[in-house]
Every structure is written in C-alpha cells, then in structure tokens.
Design an enzyme around this catalytic site. Sequence first.
Site, short mmCIF file in Angstrom:
data_model
loop_
_atom_site.label_atom_id
_atom_site.label_comp_id
_atom_site.label_asym_id
_atom_site.label_seq_id
_atom_site.Cartn_x
_atom_site.Cartn_y
_atom_site.Cartn_z
N TYR A 144 -7.25 0.00 15.05
CA TYR A 144 -5.85 0.00 15.43
C TYR A 144 -5.01 0.22 14.19
O TYR A 144 -5.25 -0.39 13.16
CB TYR A 144 -5.47 -1.34 16.08
CG TYR A 144 -4.01 -1.44 16.47
CD1 TYR A 144 -3.47 -0.64 17.48
CD2 TYR A 144 -3.16 -2.35 15.83
CE1 TYR A 144 -2.14 -0.74 17.84
CE2 TYR A 144 -1.81 -2.46 16.19
CZ TYR A 144 -1.31 -1.66 17.20
OH TYR A 144 0.01 -1.76 17.55
N ASP A 239 -6.36 1.48 5.94
CA ASP A 239 -5.36 0.65 6.59
C ASP A 239 -5.76 -0.81 6.33
O ASP A 239 -6.62 -1.35 7.01
CB ASP A 239 -5.31 0.96 8.09
CG ASP A 239 -4.27 0.12 8.80
OD1 ASP A 239 -3.76 -0.86 8.21
OD2 ASP A 239 -3.96 0.43 9.97
N LYS A 267 1.68 -7.40 7.24
CA LYS A 267 1.26 -8.80 7.47
C LYS A 267 1.42 -9.70 6.25
O LYS A 267 2.53 -10.11 5.95
CB LYS A 267 -0.14 -8.81 8.07
CG LYS A 267 -0.14 -8.05 9.42
CD LYS A 267 -1.31 -8.23 10.34
CE LYS A 267 -0.97 -7.66 11.71
NZ LYS A 267 -1.72 -6.49 12.13
C1 LIG Z 1 -1.15 -5.15 12.77
C2 LIG Z 1 -1.72 -3.87 12.32
C3 LIG Z 1 -0.97 -2.70 12.24
C4 LIG Z 1 0.43 -2.60 12.76
O1 LIG Z 1 1.31 -3.42 12.09
P1 LIG Z 1 2.68 -3.83 12.83
O2 LIG Z 1 3.41 -4.61 11.77
O3 LIG Z 1 2.28 -4.64 14.01
O4 LIG Z 1 3.37 -2.58 13.20
C5 LIG Z 1 -1.55 -1.57 11.69
N1 LIG Z 1 -2.81 -1.59 11.26
C6 LIG Z 1 -3.59 -2.69 11.33
C7 LIG Z 1 -4.98 -2.66 10.80
C8 LIG Z 1 -3.07 -3.86 11.89
O5 LIG Z 1 -3.85 -4.93 12.01
#
Ligand SMILES: *Cc1c(COP(=O)(O)O)cnc(C)c1O
Length: 429
Positions: A144, A239, A267
């Site tokens: 994701y 990511d 995060k």
């Molecule tokens: C949470 C998450 C996102 C998206 O971040 P948001 O602040 O919710 O837009 C993208 N990549 C990873 C791996 C994530 O866990």
Amino acid sequence: MNHKKSSAFFQDAQKYLPGGVDSPVRAFKAVGGHPIFVSRGKGSKIYDEDNNEYIDYVCSWGPLILGHSHPYVMKELAKALKNGTSFGTPTVLETTLARMIISAMPSMQMIRFVNSGTEAVMSALRLARAYTKKDKIVKFAGCYHGHYDGLLARSGSGLSTLGIPDSPGVPSSIAQNTLIAQFNDMESIKKCFNDFPVDIAAVIIEPIAANMGVIHSSKDFLQSLRNLCSEFNSLLIFDEVITGFRVGYGGAQGLYNIQPDLTCLGKIIGGGLPVGAYGGRSEIMEMVAPSGKVYQAGTLSGNPLAMTAGIATLELLGHKGIYDELEKKTMAIESGLGGILPNNGINFKIVRAGSLLTIFFAKNPVMDFSSALLSDTSLFGTFFHRLLDQGIYWPPSQFEAAFVSLAHSDNDIQKTVCCISEALKSLRI
Ligand SMILES: *Cc1c(COP(=O)(O)O)cnc(C)c1O
C-alpha cells in the site's frame, strides 16, 4: 463492557461522513460490529467515549511510537503553539527536521516535506517520471502506498479488507501505466522489465511489507531489485512511511543496507501530526520546484506544529538502546504466544519485524499477497472482538500490523499475551 455512546455516535456520524469515518479501516467492516469512538490517549492506553480503557496496538497506525500524549512531545508542542499555528513562510524547524532525517538515512541528501504519506508517494512518482523521462511504474501486489490513483491497484489492507481489487474512478489511462509484480518474486519483476525495457520510471516497494499484514522481504530479493533498477535506469523508491524510524532509526534501508534512489516517509516523522516527506540524492531532488521545474507545493507543508512533534519524537528515538527496548517488548508477545501454538486446533502464523507484528490465521507461511489472502478473516474477526472485550485494541483487520510503542509496559505485554492466549484457545473448534 458497555459501548452505548460509541454506538450512538457512530449512528450519527454515518449521516454526515461516508461510512461514519474519514478512513475506511476505522469502520470495523472487516471485523463486524461498530467502531469505538476514542476521546483520549495516554501512554499505551486509549479511552473511549464510554470510558472503557484499552491497551492500544494501533497507536494511530504507527506514528505514536512513544505512546499517546508523550510528556516531552506535548511540552514541545505547547511551547510551539504559543508562537502560532502556521505561517506559510520558511521556518528553522523544517531545516532541523530535514537534517535529522538525512543523518539517519544517508540515501537522502535533500528532502521535501508534505502533509501525508499519500502526497509523498504521489510527488516522488512525479519526480521519478520527470527524472527518467519514462511513464510506467511497477508496484508489488499487497503493498500500500496511499490512495494516489496510479497505485490503487492490488494495494493491500484497506482495499483487500473491503474486497475491492481496484477503485472505480481511476482512469484506465493511468492504470495502464502501473505494472504489478509479486512480492519476494524476482521472476515477476524481471518479466516487467522484459516486457517494457525502456518504459519503467520507477519501482516502488515497502521494503518490509506492513499493509498486507507484516511480511519480510529477503535481502537477496531487495538487492536484486536494486541491481535491476540500476541496470534499466529506473529509480528504486522505498516507501518507508511505516518502516522509517520504526524497524530501526535508519529504517529498513539501514537494516538491509540497501540504498534506494528515493524514499517516502510519513507517520513517525510527524510525531502524531500530519506529515509526509520524500527525499533522495540532491541531483534528483533539485529538479523539484522552485530549484527545478517539477511542480509540487503545499499551503501547510512543513507546518511548525507538525515539525515540532516530529523533531521531539526523533530526538527521543535517537537515544541509545531505544530500538532494542522496543524489539524486546514485541518479542515478548511473540515468544509468550509461542508455547500455545502447537497444541491449538487453529492455524496461525506470527510474523514480527521489530515492533511490528501480525498474527495471520493462515496454515502456510505468508510470503506475499496471495498467501496472505488465504488467511481466515472471519476467524480473525472473532479473535479481534474477543480481544476488544478484554480491553485490548488490536488493529481491526487481518491485513494490518499491530504497533508496539515504548509506552507499553511489561504489565501491558503480560496482560496482552494472556488475553491473546485466551482468545486463541477460545477459538478452538
Ligand atoms: C500509511 C501509508 C501510506 C499513506 O500515508 P497517509 O499518510 O495515510 O497518506 C503510504 N505508504 C505506506 C507504506 C503506508 O503505510
């Protein structure tokens, strides 16, 4: 446990917010029942509107690695708040946080702050396309990367929970530029490069997957991916929105000792306030406006309160022994449960990466998205509610990671092991 107020608030919320929430997984669709409405958090605990107490293993989906309302973060925020909330001008705070992140992850020489992980990924892809002058992107099934149009294919937790393979509303012209490979499967990624040798701008991956449940990638796999991207002049994007400052101070790239071309963060670097960031070598990052032509902007980007919470959080995480302590706490859950595994009629697998943990209700080892999808999600739903009834707030989906924070005490962990064991035993058919 009484949930009267939460139920009433949820009824009301559904009139004004689609599904009663602002982010789908919160609605408990995957586990049934109604979500709890939380009014406050302190340390390892959250409290709902009916005044029930829970040991929290969601921790705002990762950012609160120090626990809720950490005294130092709150103190720094209170100080910053006195100066105002946002200026729309440069502040020293942005340079301070950038410097801290860059020294933790040397693959980045420059950074741009944005407001969410989604925005970081979206901007990194635009930059990768501009830099390579190519259009196609490869992502891995089950990873994701936020809800950017081009990456909503086979994207793990939120969507798999709802059983939506791809979201309506994504133009086919955009979807056509997204290729899907299989996690931990070098052949599938080689096939993408064979099929489109001169078209792939970037390969994006969660170096440790945490959005189809936690799944490790092998070092060989990541290294081969690194080599392949270099060979075909494509950028490798890690990511690390979850794994950055989570699996170690240097993120997954530090653990595996592999340098991506671009990194996306979010995060933890916002310490509980909305922040994202992308960064990489200066040569690439200097293409971003205003030093270059790749446009990207944000009214609240680099917001002083968010920068302050991020700086305070990283300061504490930089102390010696912090990650060992986190790992020890999480290992205690894993090993505490180890004993009951063999005798139980239920098949489950525990996968842990640092302070991230998933209990898969699966028979076979989980290596990728298709093996994760073999999990028994209805059994997970029952398990989730047994924990909730005992005051443990576990992530409300089989395909999410549980997050352990530094605020989780030995007592919390012991109680958790006890409750999980009870819950698992009660599931025996
Ligand atoms: C949470 C998450 C996102 C998206 O971040 P948001 O602040 O919710 O837009 C993208 N990549 C990873 C791996 C994530 O866990």
